[in-house]
Design an enzyme around this catalytic site. Sequence first.
Site, mmCIF file in Angstrom:
data_model
loop_
_atom_site.group_PDB
_atom_site.id
_atom_site.type_symbol
_atom_site.label_atom_id
_atom_site.label_comp_id
_atom_site.label_asym_id
_atom_site.label_seq_id
_atom_site.Cartn_x
_atom_site.Cartn_y
_atom_site.Cartn_z
ATOM 1 N N ASN A 190 0.935 -1.492 -0.315
ATOM 2 C CA ASN A 190 -0.149 -0.192 0.175
ATOM 3 C C ASN A 190 0.626 1.297 -0.088
ATOM 4 O O ASN A 190 0.401 1.999 -0.800
ATOM 5 C CB ASN A 190 -0.691 0.011 1.505
ATOM 6 N N ASP A 191 2.259 1.046 0.732
ATOM 7 C CA ASP A 191 2.976 2.568 1.041
ATOM 8 C C ASP A 191 3.517 2.441 -0.530
ATOM 9 O O ASP A 191 4.770 3.657 -0.230
ATOM 10 C CB ASP A 191 3.408 2.075 2.279
ATOM 11 N N LEU A 192 4.286 1.289 -0.994
ATOM 12 C CA LEU A 192 5.395 0.907 -2.162
ATOM 13 C C LEU A 192 5.166 2.881 -3.025
ATOM 14 O O LEU A 192 6.596 3.352 -3.246
ATOM 15 C CB LEU A 192 5.027 -0.467 -3.082
#
Lengths: 107, 543, 355
Positions: free
Chosen positions: A61-63
């Site tokens: 999700n944060d990539l």
Amino acid sequence: MKHVKAINLRAQALEARAKGELPDIYALQMQLPMSCSTVFDPGWEVDGMFGLAGLCQPMENDLYGCSADCWWPAQVPDELVNYPGWSDQCSAAVRDWQKIKFIQGGP
Amino acid sequence: MIPREWTKALAAVATLSFLLGLSPPVLAAPAGLPKNPLFALKCGICHRPQKDGRVRRLESMRKSPEGWERSIQRMERLQRVKLQPGEREALVKLLCQSLTLAPAESRKVFYALAGKDPREEIPPGKEKLKEACTRCHSYATIAAQRRTREEWLKLKSLHLSLYPALVYQLREIDWPMVADEILKSLAKTFPFETPEWKAWKKRPAQSSAGRLAGSWRVIGSQPGRGSYVGSLELKPSGDGDYEVKRTVLYEGGQEESWTGKGTLYGGYALRAYFSTSEGRTKGTFSFFPGGKTMEGSWLCMDKLYLAGDEIGHRWGTGEAKVLSLSPGALKQGSSHVHLALQGIHLPTSPRPADLHLGPGIAISKILKASPGQLVVEVEVQGNAPIGERHVTVGKASGKGILVVYDRVDYLQVVPEFGLARVGGQANPAKAEQFEAIAYNRGPDGTPHTRDDLRLGPVKAHWSVEEYFYSPEDRDVEYVGKIDQNGLFLPSAEGPNPQRPFKTNNVGNVWVVATYRPDGTDQELKAKAFLLVTVQLFLQETMN
Amino acid sequence: MKKRISTRLLGIVLGGAWALFLPLSGLAQAGQEWIYITTLPNKIVVLDGEKDEIVREIPLRGTPYYLTATRDGRKVFVITGRRQYIDIIDAEQGKVVDSITLSQEKSKARFYGLAASPEGDRLYINVLTSREELDELVAEPPYVAMVDLKTKKVVGTIPVPYGIGALFPLSQGPQVYAFGRDLYTLDPVQRKIVRTTGLAHPQIGGEGPMNALPFWTHYVKDGLFSSPYVEGGDPVTHAPKIGLLLFDTVNGKLDKIELGPPIPIFSAVVSPDRQTAYGVFTQLTVVDLKEKRITKAVPLQASYYTLDVSSNGKKLYISGAAPEVVVMDAGSFQVLKTIPLPGNTFDLRVIPREF
């Protein structure tokens, strides 16, 4: 810089570790970007207390929050300057993570 | 960093001028840097000589081969420099002729050049450097460079230009201000001109590149597999390149033979690539001045837990030496022990009286003798004093390679702080190889003191236990498995729908070794912290 | 859920669900407001604030970062194009009608923080510039650019320190506040910083330095801006603490609330009635601003960067990071809807539709 030191949770943890268990080693670097994370700003590989619960869940999700802004340029290709378009083939990482390309050095 | 059309035009001029033997200022061979058409064509358009003949910027810094490789890769990536296969290596070789580290400087960062996890000792008093630099890259990235003050100071602008988000990420410090401070200090710590560099510049000319040719005695060890001995054969293949043949025999009896191609940078830094049964393997070798000794390290780039460190002595040069013993630890009261002494230029027909292993160890037979190895049978008396022994065979000697002990007192698991990365599907996994090292309390009788005796790795039982971090995270069930050789293999990357938040198979656990020394009913136990973290999406040449 | 679902199957399920929300022709019924979400690879997805359905996808030139709008919501501004462009969206037409860049061939100007003036005639942008010389890159000092929206010309610049992530033009008064490592009061007339309020440099004895990341803070309406901070710890225990910064964009007053030992809060927002603050990350944290304490922690299914509140204060929109938006009832904290989105997301703003 005492006041900075206090914020730096991971560095504190490291220092405590260093003092107790590994007296000669000032910091275990291990290619970990130590002390990058604060509680509300997830670190790439480890959170402020040597754990992973403080990181984004799951990390896919944060990539692109990392890649779009060169947030972890040693671990994730940054799309701002060095590797533009890296995420283009896979916009929703949590669904299509197998499509994400690994970049091995080189231009 | 000039318009594309200029680049093309200048490239054409450069080629033409080179062919005609002209050297206008833009194309002049840089002072110090040998005149070279490839450099003129690919680099010289932007990197031009100053009034003093030195190429601005480039001739104010020195880097490892890996450092130059990264810089050239960046030019390819961002400045549209187009290189044909082999040209990058040729440019690195050229730059390293006059702008690399001296061997003594390189030695301090050898671990990083060899691609190892830098478990680094950041010098005391460098807290700011730790806050501003080594959160993203290793200390070795810095310590593997030498620059003029002006060049060190330029790194602030470079970082702010390439990675503008860093001021936000490292916001608990005033990064631009701290960077200025650190860079001024680095200019003093790592200046361009150093005594080591001055000395190395006086080395024999490049024509003697073949001087490392020949056969080298190699002694090394691979975590998880044990020690090995063997040879490294170097055969010059022109222009500082070598054909490299490496044959080693592990203490367990397995032999490995690799052949590959090596390139010598800066007269001492050999980088060789081998295709082995496990995958592409890089050998990093550093030859010490004098050409008699070297240190080496190898890493399988397809299986990063396969790695080893070794030292080498060149046959036909230098003194006789005992380099290692197998076993390296002898228990009091052992009899009929076959002890192998590995060395170089050892006497080939020694008598038992020529060997000295210290009080309480008697040499009963000489079983084999060759210039590289001596196998003897020894008897260790029950009251042989415990401690380190100085070993001599005729004129050859070795220190710190043999200990006598009475019992195993404790275990240590290394690395004490393990790091593995999930992967194996789209990204490489990183396994971690652990070892259980047995220790004796040493002559002072107190364990965990300086005189403790390291007895070497032992065959332990391995397990993984929960490290309490967050309630019910049950990391042990997800992060991966450890085999009975101490190799931790992480699970696959990607979200795991079985975990809360569908989180990844990451976590922190204890790695536990248990061991029962022969003839005792005492169970020894030791553990190490293991962080199983997320995969890498980028792996630069050197970090 | 114990049953294992393969990630591939999950992808198909989510993909199918997503297909149900593909762009509808024309507009849904006009709501009071729209919810704009910046998503990868290169678009803004717009939800209707009444039905909570996707009504538009607005293509952009590249990956969108953060967005803001004029106070009437007529113009929406989004940082995109590797942070070197601001695409200007006409909300009525639902498309990009103009763009702003300050980059030139040999100089890249990147945008970190933007705000529209209360009158909607000017943009304030924090700019970091890197200049290419023959053989080196030179970072130029940061500045806040004042851009006239009619002419798209820079009408003035204000030098600022590095690290500014959010800008707030006051509705009453000429000042613009800039949030970075400290809080800076900018005077657009004198074109300089006229006051610095310490955050990283604490001004109250006994307090530790504060550390905040004001990225998800491009407010549209007047109100209380909130950002979580971590305080380095007091001189006695050194224990880190988390809290909320509260900045009143009407009068420029700064306040803070200590919440205690660190808990997962990535960004925060305050309800329009100024009674409640909501923090978000792997949980929704509800803070009573009168009582100055946490009243509820609602578990979430993933981690999210940001959230916003509907103008009536009844709904929360949670997104950022995950490729979805969660609509939650701000009274019961029940999830009303989870809408899959085409890509990972960055920013979400509730933008009024007063035109």
